[in-house]
Motif scaffolding. Structure first.
Motif, short mmCIF file in Angstrom:
data_model
loop_
_atom_site.label_atom_id
_atom_site.label_comp_id
_atom_site.label_asym_id
_atom_site.label_seq_id
_atom_site.Cartn_x
_atom_site.Cartn_y
_atom_site.Cartn_z
N GLU A 133 6.51 9.72 16.32
CA GLU A 133 5.70 10.88 17.48
C GLU A 133 4.38 9.87 18.03
O GLU A 133 3.62 9.23 18.94
N ALA A 182 0.40 5.60 0.91
CA ALA A 182 -0.29 6.75 1.27
C ALA A 182 0.17 7.91 1.40
O ALA A 182 0.18 8.24 0.23
N GLY A 192 3.53 8.11 0.76
CA GLY A 192 4.55 7.71 0.25
C GLY A 192 6.00 8.99 1.32
O GLY A 192 7.32 7.93 0.54
N GLN A 193 5.62 9.22 2.15
CA GLN A 193 6.56 9.86 2.94
C GLN A 193 8.28 9.04 3.36
O GLN A 193 9.17 8.69 3.59
N SER A 194 7.50 7.85 4.10
CA SER A 194 8.27 6.30 4.03
C SER A 194 9.27 5.25 3.33
O SER A 194 9.64 5.76 2.78
N LEU A 195 7.94 5.35 2.34
CA LEU A 195 7.39 4.36 1.80
C LEU A 195 8.66 4.31 0.15
O LEU A 195 9.18 4.01 -0.22
N ILE A 216 0.60 -1.00 -0.01
CA ILE A 216 -0.20 0.25 -0.05
C ILE A 216 0.99 1.28 -0.15
O ILE A 216 2.11 1.60 0.82
N THR A 261 0.57 10.00 6.26
CA THR A 261 -1.29 9.73 6.94
C THR A 261 -0.59 9.30 8.40
O THR A 261 0.67 9.23 8.69
C1 LIG Z 1 11.71 15.09 6.18
C2 LIG Z 1 11.40 13.60 6.56
C3 LIG Z 1 11.20 14.08 7.70
C4 LIG Z 1 10.58 13.05 8.64
N1 LIG Z 1 10.25 13.06 10.21
C5 LIG Z 1 9.32 12.42 10.64
C6 LIG Z 1 9.97 12.41 12.39
O1 LIG Z 1 10.05 13.10 13.12
N2 LIG Z 1 8.99 11.58 12.69
C7 LIG Z 1 7.93 10.64 12.05
O2 LIG Z 1 7.25 9.84 12.88
N3 LIG Z 1 7.78 10.80 10.90
C8 LIG Z 1 8.40 11.39 9.89
N4 LIG Z 1 8.75 11.10 9.15
C9 LIG Z 1 8.28 9.86 8.59
C10 LIG Z 1 6.39 11.11 7.62
O3 LIG Z 1 5.72 10.40 9.04
C11 LIG Z 1 5.81 9.42 6.93
O4 LIG Z 1 4.86 10.39 6.91
C12 LIG Z 1 5.29 7.72 8.08
O5 LIG Z 1 5.69 7.33 8.26
C13 LIG Z 1 5.05 7.24 6.81
O6 LIG Z 1 3.43 7.80 6.71
P1 LIG Z 1 3.01 7.39 4.82
O7 LIG Z 1 2.39 8.03 5.28
O8 LIG Z 1 3.98 8.56 4.21
O9 LIG Z 1 3.34 6.18 4.71
P2 LIG Z 1 3.28 5.32 2.71
O10 LIG Z 1 5.32 6.46 2.87
O11 LIG Z 1 2.91 5.61 2.12
O12 LIG Z 1 3.75 3.89 3.70
C14 LIG Z 1 4.79 3.62 5.37
C15 LIG Z 1 4.83 2.23 5.19
O13 LIG Z 1 3.11 2.22 5.63
C16 LIG Z 1 2.88 1.54 5.20
N5 LIG Z 1 0.46 1.23 4.88
C17 LIG Z 1 0.79 2.85 4.64
N6 LIG Z 1 -0.71 2.92 4.80
C18 LIG Z 1 -1.27 1.97 5.22
C19 LIG Z 1 -2.31 0.92 5.16
N7 LIG Z 1 -3.48 2.15 4.99
N8 LIG Z 1 -2.84 -0.20 5.59
C20 LIG Z 1 -1.61 -0.85 5.48
N9 LIG Z 1 -0.02 -0.33 5.48
C21 LIG Z 1 0.02 1.20 5.33
C22 LIG Z 1 3.16 1.13 3.73
O14 LIG Z 1 2.80 -0.06 2.53
C23 LIG Z 1 4.91 1.26 4.07
O15 LIG Z 1 5.27 -0.06 4.34
C24 LIG Z 1 9.57 11.88 7.93
C25 LIG Z 1 10.26 12.01 6.90
C26 LIG Z 1 10.41 12.70 6.00
C27 LIG Z 1 10.54 12.63 4.04
#
Ligand SMILES: Cc1cc2nc3c(=O)[nH]c(=O)nc-3n(C[C@H](O)[C@H](O)[C@H](O)COP(=O)(O)OP(=O)(O)OC[C@H]3O[C@@H](n4cnc5c(N)ncnc54)[C@H](O)[C@@H]3O)c2cc1C
Length: 275
Positions: free
Chosen positions: A124, A32, A34-37, A30, A111
């Motif tokens: 967090e 969402a 994309g900030q980690s994936l 999945i 997300t």
């Molecule tokens: C510069 C930078 C700084 C950051 N600093 C922090 C910070 O200080 N603290 C912090 O906590 N995070 C931080 N992050 C990460 C950020 O919070 C991400 O948004 C978060 O970790 C993942 O959310 P996402 O929606 O982007 O998930 P994605 O990157 O899209 O997905 C992350 C993972 O979760 C899975 N996934 C997503 N949604 C679902 C679902 N509904 N069901 C099953 N699996 C799912 C995906 O398959 C993937 O494996 C940072 C990111 C960046 C780029």
């Protein structure tokens, strides 16, 4: 680096998502915010054959009040929950913790559920969900289940989610009368992941302290009130039990000391915030 080739599917319904997960199993991921994936794809730490985008599924985009608390759908971005929590008094811990998550730019994309799914031990939102005693709602093509956050995080970025399960939502219990909430963290810079993060829930009889950034998973422990004869010993024991390790960012000793000092400060703030 560039990602390995993958297919992309923009899901329009929850059933679309579940059908794809059912068909492709661990070959599908999945996406969402994309900030980690996306960084993981770029570094080829993840090489899925298919990305299933859940951000256009209307039914996953809701924040709803239920009997169990505030239910946050898989498509809810962190910035939207922060905005909600600053206007609605039912999630004071999230209102305090979300500004520490990355930057405005990442919160506008990332997300809440994505962060919980990713299960970074320094993050967090997983810490808040665990400290509040929250739950996750997971759905497979044929069945749904709800599990407590305390059973979801099983190791470093490892969770109890099955490959074919969608995390539909997470539910944060709403603030209770007579209870105070506080969040603090120490990182290298604002917006970086925490070296140590603390979340506290305080009532008139005791406190619960959640700690992230030290062990492989976020942890939570019930403690006596500060001033009780066994408070310092209990907090010190907690700091040791987390089995901190040295890494590039901090020594184990520094992390233990942060648990003691930041933990106490967070608890004291939560006690002051009791309503
Ligand atoms: C510069 C930078 C700084 C950051 N600093 C922090 C910070 O200080 N603290 C912090 O906590 N995070 C931080 N992050 C990460 C950020 O919070 C991400 O948004 C978060 O970790 C993942 O959310 P996402 O929606 O982007 O998930 P994605 O990157 O899209 O997905 C992350 C993972 O979760 C899975 N996934 C997503 N949604 C679902 C679902 N509904 N069901 C099953 N699996 C799912 C995906 O398959 C993937 O494996 C940072 C990111 C960046 C780029």
């Amino acid at each position: 680096m560039k990602p390995a080739p993958f297919d992309y599917l923009r899901a329009e319904s929850r059933e679309d998502v579940l059908a794809q997960l059912h068909e492709h199993g661990d070959q599908a991921r999945i996406i969402a915010g994309g900030q980690s994936l996306v960084p993981m794809l770029s570094m080829r730490l993840a090489k899925p054959a298919l990305l299933v985008d859940v951000m256009h599924v209307e039914s996953l985009s809701k924040i709803e009040a239920t009997d169990a608390g505030i239910r946050v759908g898989a498509g809810v971005r962190q910035a939207r929950l922060l905005d909600w929590a600053t206007r609605d008094p039912r999630l004071p811990l999230l209102a305090k913790a979300l500004p520490w998550v990355g930057h405005a730019q990442t919160r506008n994309r990332g997300t809440v559920v994505g962060s919980v799914a990713h299960a970074d031990p320094s993050a967090e939102q997983p810490l808040c969900l665990l400290t509040l005693g929250g739950t996750l709602q997971l759905r497979h093509r044929k069945k749904a289940r709800s599990i407590p956050a305390s059973e979801f995080f099983v190791g470093m970025m490892a969770t109890a989610r099955g490959d074919t399960e969608l995390i539909e939502s997470v539910t944060f219990p709403a603030a209770q009368p007579g209870t105070g909430y506080a969040f603090r963290e120490v990182g290298r810079r604002h917006g970086d992941f925490a070296i140590v993060a603390c979340a506290a829930v305080a009532t008139h009889t005791g406190v619960r302290l959640g700690v992230g950034g030290v062990a492989d998973i976020p942890n939570v422990r019930e403690l006596p009130l500060p001033g009780a004869s066994d408070f310092d010993d209990a907090l010190n024991q907690y700091a040791w039990d987390l089995e901190a390790r040295d890494d590039l960012h901090a020594t184990a000793r520094y992390r233990r000391e942060l648990v003691r000092r930041l933990g106490r400060e967070t608890i004291e703030e939560a006690l002051r915030c009791r309503n």
